[in-house]
Design an enzyme around this catalytic site. Sequence first.
Site, PDB file in Angstrom:
ATOM      1  N   LEU A 246       0.834  -1.204  -0.150  1.00  0.00           N
ATOM      2  CA  LEU A 246      -0.065  -0.100   0.034  1.00  0.00           C
ATOM      3  C   LEU A 246       0.855   1.269   0.005  1.00  0.00           C
ATOM      4  CD1 LEU A 246      -2.525  -0.974   2.563  1.00  0.00           C
ATOM      5  CD2 LEU A 246      -2.971  -0.847   0.079  1.00  0.00           C
ATOM      6  N   ARG A 247       2.109   1.113  -0.048  1.00  0.00           N
ATOM      7  CA  ARG A 247       3.071   2.082   0.054  1.00  0.00           C
ATOM      8  C   ARG A 247       2.369   3.353  -1.087  1.00  0.00           C
ATOM      9  NH1 ARG A 247       7.881   0.173   0.755  1.00  0.00           N
ATOM     10  NH2 ARG A 247       7.778   0.490   2.971  1.00  0.00           N
ATOM     11  N   ALA A 248       2.464   2.894  -2.342  1.00  0.00           N
ATOM     12  CA  ALA A 248       2.128   3.562  -3.380  1.00  0.00           C
ATOM     13  C   ALA A 248       0.944   4.333  -3.299  1.00  0.00           C
ATOM     14  CB  ALA A 248       2.104   2.644  -4.803  1.00  0.00           C
TER      15      ALA A 248
END
Length: 346
Positions: A246-248
């Site tokens: 989920l970093r993006a």
Amino acid sequence: MSEASARRAAFPFSALIGQAPLQQALLLAAVDPGIGGVLVSGPRGTAKSTAARALAELLPEGQFVTLPLGASEDRLIGTLDIESALRDASVRFSPGLLAKAHRGVLYVDEVNLLPDGLVDALLDAAASGVNTVERDGVSHTHDASFVLIGTMNPEEGELRPQLTDRFGLMVELQNCYDAHVRQTIVKARLAFDLDPVAFRASRAAEQNAYVARLRDARSALPRLLFDDEVHAHVSALCIAAGVDGLRADLVMLRAARALAALEKADAVTVAHVDRVSESVLLHRRRLQDDAEQPEGVSSASSASSHEATSTDSASTSSETDYGYLPPEPTGITRVKGVIPLNAKKR
């Protein structure tokens, strides 16, 4: 300005030419250092270090710190004097480059050639804004909010995907083959080298405008929120790109908010998301975006269509191959006078 100061003066950020994507990424990271820094990939001579130095001048303290390739971990994060802690019950901390870069720019040239441990420490501090040094049960924590700019030349090796992903934004620079743009860049550089004081004076108003924009954007950042439409659009883009984790999503939201703050917008919009999405997904994309598919065709429908086409082609091929004979088994003829290899001689 003295002659020595003139030699140290940076090329103005406002005078960079043909570097709009890089300038935007650097400004976003300056507005919100929590984005996690900018990875700049490109061949030699594409103004990577020039842009990094130019950005530092726009920040509150103008601090520009370079991490050399041969630096040790202690030089980067700092050291603790354990003997004084045991003797005087006080922690004596010697700051490293992370402390010196606070509120400025930490520049790492050829970041792909650094040991993974140093890159990990850099990225941890860049994302969290703090640095913690621990030795034998004694620890010290200090603020380390800086804009991390890492540059690399792809010809000299790649950065591990696990580390690349932790850079918030990425920009790929290319050689310029437009004669007019090349001439404009060269003329500006020659004018700066000939008389840095006069050149910088001619850009003073634009430089001050950038400083004011960054200051105002940082103060406006907490007031900007995301609605459900923006969240949905970010999720759709990240899913289409096949990113890991989920970093993006988080970086894209923060970058869109920073852009909205820079432009003094009242809210973060889908348009802001679209304008930052490429620098967020460039180094994380694992699938082709649906946007690259023909209009009205999704990745799933495209795959189904391809499968159906393959089946139809096979059927058509079998019907039109006149004279085709199915394979038949061939008999085995025993030859007299040949002794099997496993037979025993009498």
